[in-house]
Scaffold this active site. Sequence first.
Site, PDB file in Angstrom:
ATOM      1  N   HIS A  28       0.848  -1.198   0.000  1.00 53.29           N
ATOM      2  CA  HIS A  28       0.000   0.000   0.000  1.00 53.29           C
ATOM      3  C   HIS A  28       0.879   1.242   0.000  1.00 53.29           C
ATOM      4  O   HIS A  28       0.654   2.193  -0.735  1.00 53.29           O
ATOM      5  CB  HIS A  28      -0.891   0.023   1.241  1.00 53.29           C
ATOM      6  N   GLU A  29       1.881   1.205   0.898  1.00 52.55           N
ATOM      7  CA  GLU A  29       2.779   2.343   1.038  1.00 52.55           C
ATOM      8  C   GLU A  29       3.413   2.690  -0.309  1.00 52.55           C
ATOM      9  O   GLU A  29       3.452   3.844  -0.718  1.00 52.55           O
ATOM     10  CB  GLU A  29       3.866   1.985   2.068  1.00 52.55           C
ATOM     11  N   ARG A  30       3.872   1.658  -1.010  1.00 59.19           N
ATOM     12  CA  ARG A  30       4.622   1.899  -2.247  1.00 59.19           C
ATOM     13  C   ARG A  30       3.726   2.373  -3.374  1.00 59.19           C
ATOM     14  O   ARG A  30       4.106   3.255  -4.151  1.00 59.19           O
ATOM     15  CB  ARG A  30       5.396   0.630  -2.620  1.00 59.19           C
ATOM     16  N   LEU A  87       2.808   5.980  -2.521  1.00 60.18           N
ATOM     17  CA  LEU A  87       3.913   6.907  -2.772  1.00 60.18           C
ATOM     18  C   LEU A  87       4.050   7.183  -4.274  1.00 60.18           C
ATOM     19  O   LEU A  87       4.249   8.324  -4.688  1.00 60.18           O
ATOM     20  CB  LEU A  87       5.224   6.339  -2.216  1.00 60.18           C
TER      21      LEU A  87
END
Lengths: 387, 248
Positions: A242-244, A247
Site C-alpha cells: 500500500h505504502e509503495r 507513494l
Amino acid sequence: MQMTHEHEQIAETTRKFVAEQINPHLKDWERDGMWPAHEVLRAMGKLGLLGIAKPESVGGLGLDYSYQVAFAEALGTCDSGGLPMAIGVQTDMATPALANFGSAELQQEYLAPAIAGEMVAAIGVSEPGAGSDVAGIKTTARRVGDEYVISGSKLWITNGTQADWVCLLANTGNDTSGHGNKSLIVVPLDAKGVDRHQKLDKLGQRASDTAMIFLDEVRVPARNLIGEEGKGFIYQMQQFQHERLFLSASIVAAMERVIKDTATYTGQRKAFGKPLLDNQVVHFRLSELYTELEALRALIYRATDDVVAGKDATLLCSMAKLKSARLARELTDACLQYWGGQGFMWESSVAQFYRDLRLHSIGGGADEVMLEIISKRLGFVGKRRTY
Amino acid sequence: MKALVSVKRVVDYNVRIQVKPDGSGVATDGVKMSMNPFDEIAMEEAVRLKEKGVVSEIVAVTVGSAKCVETLRTALAFGADRAIHVVEEGEVQPLVAAKALVAVCGKENPDLFLLGKQAIDDDANQTGQMVAALLDRPQATFASKVEIAGTKATVTREVDAGLQTIEIDLPAVITVDLRLNEPRYLKLPDIMKAKRKPVENTTLGDLGVQAAGGLKIVKTASPAARSKGVMVKTVDELIAGLKNKGLL
Ligand SMILES: Cc1cc2nc3c(=O)[nH]c(=O)nc-3n(C[C@H](O)[C@H](O)[C@H](O)COP(=O)(O)OP(=O)(O)OC[C@H]3O[C@@H](n4cnc5c(N)ncnc54)[C@H](O)[C@@H]3O)c2cc1C
C-alpha cells in the site's frame, strides 16, 4: 483503472482541500519544519478523506483501492512534497496492517480515531542500524504478563514528533535475525519511557516533521499486538505494498506540474533572440518526460487493478515505486537545468520538487531494494530462480 | 417548503478555453467539465435553508446531454434529495431551458426556485428572468443574501449602485450572485450516497417544449491577444504614456 464520476469527485474534494487549506500555509510550514498534523488531519477526517479504502465498521468508506489512488494522485497537487507523504503515513503506511489484522477492539481504539482524524499515526520500522534490511531491526518487545515491555530506537519517523501512536515493528522472539520473530504493536507515544524530542534536519520534505524515537522499557498492553505474534514481518511486507503504490501515485501530479512550470518558464525566458522552449532539445526533452510520466501512470493503474482484484501485486507495486522514484529524479534534474540560475533558487517550484522528490529513491524501500524484489519475482535470482 | 435548483454542466472554470478551429464553438472534447459555479452557490443556499429547517425537500434539475447526469450527481452529493434530468443532446438556448424549467415547475410546484445568476459558459444571464416571466411569479436576481419568513423572501441584491433589499412573495424565482455563500466541500460519504439517490429522466418532448431556440450562433472567436504591457517607473512617466496614447 476506470475513473468514474465518484473517483473524479473524490479527487475534486481533495484538490480543493489542498488548494484552500494546505497550499496557502506551505511556505510557513516549510520554514518551520512542522505542519499542524492534528488540525489538518481532523479537517480531512471530517470530509471522509482518511478512510477511503478502510472498512465502514471503523468509519471508513469501504471502497476499493482505486478510489484511494485517485485520492493519492489529487494530494500530489500540494505545492511541496512533504505533506502528501506525511498524510500517506496516516492512510497507507501506519494503518493497513491494523485494518487487515488488528482486533476489533484495537481498531476501535486506534484505527477509528485515525480515520476520523482525531489521532495522528506514525510507522516505526527503520532504526539506526537497519533500514533496507528490515529483518535486522534490534528493538525488542518482551512479553511480561499482560504487557509488552519495549526497548530500542526508531529513526527517521515521519510525523514522529506529534503522532499519538506508532505502528511499531519489534522482535518478540529470542532469535533477532529471523523473519518469524517479529510483531507489529501499536505503541501510544505518550507512554512512559518514550522520548521523541529529536526532530531531524532534512534536505527536503521540510514541512513534514521527522523524528528519532527512543523507547526505554515502554510498557503497552499485550492486546496492542496487531494480529498474531511472530507475523509482524509478513504483515509489514504486505503493508509496504500500500505504502509503495500510494507513494508512486502521490508524486505524479507534482511531476506533471514541474514539466508544465518548466514549459511556462522556458516559454517566457528568452536567450539568443527566442524563447528557450523553442530549442528542440528543450521541447523534445519535456515531451519525452511527459511520455514517461504517462507510462508511469499506466503502470500505477495496472498495479491498482491487481490490488483491487485481490491479486498479489508485489511485482507491479515494486515496479511502480522504482519507476516513479527514478523518473522523479531524472525529471526534476532535467527540468531544473532548463531554468538555469532561477532553477537553483530555493523558492522555485522546480527546486522544491528537486529536493522533496529525491526522498522517493530512499524512503519506503530504496530503489535497490525494489530491484532486489523485482529480480526475485522475475525469477532472476533467489529461491524462485528460473533461469 | 420545496426548493427547486437548476444546475448546468459547463467547462470547468480552471480550464483555458480553446475555440474550435472552424469557429463553430468552444472545444469540449476531453475538457474538464464541472457544475456552473453560480449553481453551486444556489445548491449551497438550498442546503443551508434545509439545514435551518426552512426547506424540507430539494430537487435538482438540469437540461442537457446524457453526461449532465454527473452534474446532477454532484447536486445530490451537495444535498439534493432527488433530481430531474431533461435529456437533450443538442444545444439548449436560454429560452428553451427556461421553458423546460417552467414545465418542470408545473409538475413540481416549488415554493422557491434557485438558479445561478448566469452560467460561465455563455454568460447569458437570462434563464432565471425568463423563468420568472413565463411563470408570472416574482423574481429577485443577483442575490447576496436570502431570508425566508413565512410566505415571503427578503433578498439583498447586488446592483450597480450598491445593495438593494427587496421583499417578494413566494413562490418566487431567485438567481444567486457570487457573494451569497461559499459552497461547502463535498464530503466523501455524501459523494457515495448520491449514487443511490433517484434521478428521473424526461425529455423536452415529454414536457411539450420545442428544442429549437430563436438564436443562431454565427461565429465563435478568441478575444484578441493582449499586447505586452510596459512598466513605468514614475507617475510622470505614466501620465506621459497615457497622453501619448490619447487617453488623457
Ligand atoms: C524523510 C524520511 C522519512 C522517513 N520516514 C520513515 C517512517 O516514517 N518510518 C520508517 O520506518 N522509516 C522511515 N524512513 C526510513 C526509510 O524507510 C529508510 O531510510 C530506507 O528504508 C533506507 O534505509 P537506510 O536509510 O537505513 O539505508 P541503508 O539500508 O543503509 O541503505 C543505504 C543505501 O544502500 C543501498 N542498498 C541497500 N540495500 C541494498 C541492496 N540489497 N543492494 C544494493 N544496494 C543496496 C541503497 O541505495 C540504499 O539507499 C524515512 C526516511 C526519510 C529520509
